[in-house]
Design an enzyme around this catalytic site. Structure first.
Site, short mmCIF file in Angstrom:
data_model
loop_
_atom_site.label_atom_id
_atom_site.label_comp_id
_atom_site.label_asym_id
_atom_site.label_seq_id
_atom_site.Cartn_x
_atom_site.Cartn_y
_atom_site.Cartn_z
N GLU A 259 0.80 -1.24 0.00
CA GLU A 259 0.00 0.00 0.00
C GLU A 259 0.83 1.28 0.00
O GLU A 259 0.59 2.18 0.81
CB GLU A 259 -0.93 0.01 1.22
CG GLU A 259 -1.92 -1.12 1.19
CD GLU A 259 -2.86 -1.10 2.38
OE1 GLU A 259 -4.06 -1.22 2.18
OE2 GLU A 259 -2.38 -0.97 3.54
C1 NGO Z 1 -4.30 -4.68 4.44
C2 NGO Z 1 -3.31 -3.62 4.86
C3 NGO Z 1 -3.18 -3.52 6.37
C4 NGO Z 1 -4.54 -3.49 7.03
C5 NGO Z 1 -5.33 -4.72 6.62
C6 NGO Z 1 -6.71 -4.72 7.24
C7 NGO Z 1 -2.23 -5.42 4.09
C8 NGO Z 1 -1.17 -6.35 3.66
N1 NGO Z 1 -2.10 -4.13 4.26
O1 NGO Z 1 -3.46 -5.85 4.39
O2 NGO Z 1 -2.45 -2.37 6.69
O3 NGO Z 1 -4.38 -3.48 8.43
O4 NGO Z 1 -5.46 -4.81 5.23
O5 NGO Z 1 -7.50 -5.81 6.88
#
Ligand code: NGO
Length: 542
Positions: free
Chosen positions: A356
């Site tokens: 992200e």
């Molecule tokens: C995503 C995000 C996390 C969140 C999560 C919540 C990943 C790999 N990055 O998973 O920062 O906490 O969703 O479900």
């Protein structure tokens, strides 16, 4: 001799063992008793007579013949093997909970074995692989045989699950009127996948060392072997780095919602590593980068491109923070962090996150990940990253953790990179079970117990063949989970479902059978004092 029993003449077999052989071979008793007529052996389907989770490769039980724990029970271990001796002590301590002051003594094995003994034996059984075991329970004694101590540990966990749930509860006592026993059984077992993991997000809400140790014990019950710790994020930095002390002094103070955070000293971390290793669980540390780094950016101004420290953050938005990928200090910082955590971690893995990142170009992101991969490798570790890293030039030894529905690591897989499957829509245990679940998120949908159970890793994606799959891992993100009770409520019973996806052969898995077995397993969770969701999909036993 243990392991040779099927070859013996049936005329010399005791009744309980003869019955086992007949059940195991699917021959019904009436057909054997018939004389003088052509016999068509009837094949009787073996009903699920046990509640072991994850389901063993093969299990044949005779509930009417039982091994009874008595004050004379002993545990036999091979001479000169410290690791197995410690495992014997683990089993003794466990039985000691119910046996009161008379925990079974751990003794050196004798030949022939002592009646009433539970023996842990290392022997060559190539077909069992590194983690497999054979467990034989007769009214006279119990024997667990494996190639390696880890296999014995899994055999002990299966034996444990064949004892009544009350054994999990400290106040239960061996009582002559209601003796504690396990059914006669012949079990041969080994895991399908090498990586059977779960992840705790101790960054969004901090968990104390004791809370993590409790989770490790739950993982051990289900033969899980990797605990991934998400040790840093925007909301907090949770592991002491002696060369960058402000990370925890300042960056560890907060958590989601503004409640006080916390961090592990290096001694705390070592304690968790050791506790996990005693249960054959490898800790996989994650320092998320270059995004999800606000806690670090708040602690050291020089890590920001503009040289200005960010304020601490206690919300749950993602994607706004990034290390300054063009500055050398950033890589000195990462080198120190990987070196210190790497030295504390005997396991071979270091997870760099990589998820992200919304503020960098694709090129800058790729250059960053490739440079960090070099740092991780120079410190002797295997790099893991969330599936975004698959778009960069990965070494075949690096590992991609698939989480997004749109993930497509086909190119990396074609070059030999291995994959861990954590699809959010199946195994993110922070997803709500259903719309009524108070805790959790639902961005990936609702994850019912059946959803977590009823899928096969090998057919998950056309781009990922089974040989490229290291295994499965169930993350528990903690934006909405404040403590271990909340974590347990979201993990249980879905963690049991994911453990079976990772361990049991596809041919042994069926949702209809699993839900009944899980229902019978419920009293064990109750005895353990676990907080778990009594989902309506499962016929829970009282
Ligand atoms: C995503 C995000 C996390 C969140 C999560 C919540 C990943 C790999 N990055 O998973 O920062 O906490 O969703 O479900």
């Amino acid at each position: 001799m243990i392991g040779h029993w099927p070859a013996r003449s049936s005329a010399r077999l005791p009744r309980w063992l003869l019955t086992l052989v007949l059940v195991a071979t699917g021959v019904s008793f009436t057909s054997c008793a018939t004389r003088g007529r052509p016999v068509q052996p009837e094949v009787t389907p073996v009903a699920p007579t046990h509640e072991v989770i994850p389901a063993p490769v093969s299990a044949h039980l005779l509930p009417n013949d039982r091994f009874v724990l008595t004050p004379d029970t002993t545990i036999a271990v091979p001479a000169g093997n410290d690791r197995v001796a410690r495992l014997g002590q683990y089993l003794s301590d466990f039985i000691g909970l119910i046996a009161g002051p008379a925990a079974p003594p751990v003794e050196t094995a004798t030949n022939p074995p002592k009646p009433g003994s539970i023996s842990l034996e290392i022997a060559s059984r190539p077909s069992l692989g590194p983690e497999g075991y054979e467990l034989t329970i007769s009214p006279e004694r119990v024997s667990i045989v494996a190639n390696e101590p880890v296999g014995l540990f899994y055999g002990v966990q299966t034996f444990r699950q064949l004892l009544p749930p009350a054994v999990e509860y400290e106040a239960a006592r061996v009582d002559e009127a209601r003796p504690i026993s396990a059914p006669a059984a012949q079990i041969v077992d080994q895991p399908r996948f090498a990586w059977r993991g779960s992840m705790l997000d101790v960054a969004r809400h901090f968990l104390s060392v004791d809370e993590v140790l409790r989770y490790i014990d739950l993982m051990a019950l289900y033969k899980l072997n990797r605990l991934h710790l998400h040790l840093s994020d925007d909301q907090g930095w949770r592991i002491e780095i002696t060369s960058w002390p402000n990370l925890t002094v300042h960056g560890g103070r907060t958590e989601v919602g503004g409640t006080p955070g916390g961090f592990y000293t290096q001694a705390d971390y070592r304690r968790m590593v050791e506790y996990a290793a005693e249960r054959f669980i490898t800790i996989v540390p994650e320092i998320d980068m270059p995004g999800h780094t606000n806690a670090a950016l708040a602690s050291y101004a020089e890590l920001n491109c503009d040289g200005v420290a960010r304020p601490l953050y206690t919300g749950i938005e993602v994607g706004f923070s990034s290390l300054c990928v063009g500055k050398d200090v950033t890589y000195r910082f990462i080198d120190d962090v990987v070196r210190e955590i790497g030295a504390l971690t005997p396991g071979p893995y270091f997870h760099v996150g990589g998820d992200e990142v919304k503020t960098l170009t694709a090129d800058d992101y790729a250059r960053f990940i490739e440079r960090v991969q070099g740092i991780v490798q120079r410190h002797g570790k295997v790099m893991l990253g969330w599936d975004e890293v698959a778009a960069t030039s990965l070494s075949p030894t690096s590992v991609v953790q698939v989480w997004r529905p749109e993930a497509n690591p086909a190119d990396a897989v074609a070059k030999g990179t291995k994959v861990i499957l954590s699809p959010a829509s199946r195994v993110y245990l922070d997803m709500k079970y259903d719309p009524e679940t108070a805790l959790g998120l639902n961005w990936a949908g609702y994850v019912a117990v059946r959803t977590a159970y009823d899928w096969d890793p090998a057919s998950f994606s056309a781009a990922i063949r089974e040989s490229a799959i290291l295994g499965v891992e169930a993350p528990v993100w903690s934006e909405t989970l404040a403590n271990i009770r909340d974590v347990e409520y979201m993990a249980l019973p879905r963690l049991a479902a994911v453990a079976e996806v990772g361990w049991s052969p596809a041919s042994q898995r069926s949702w209809e059978e699993f839900r009944v077995r899980l229902g019978r397993h419920g009293p064990r969770l109750t005895a353990l004092g676990a907080s778990f969701k009594r989902v309506a999909e499962v016929p829970w036993q009282p």
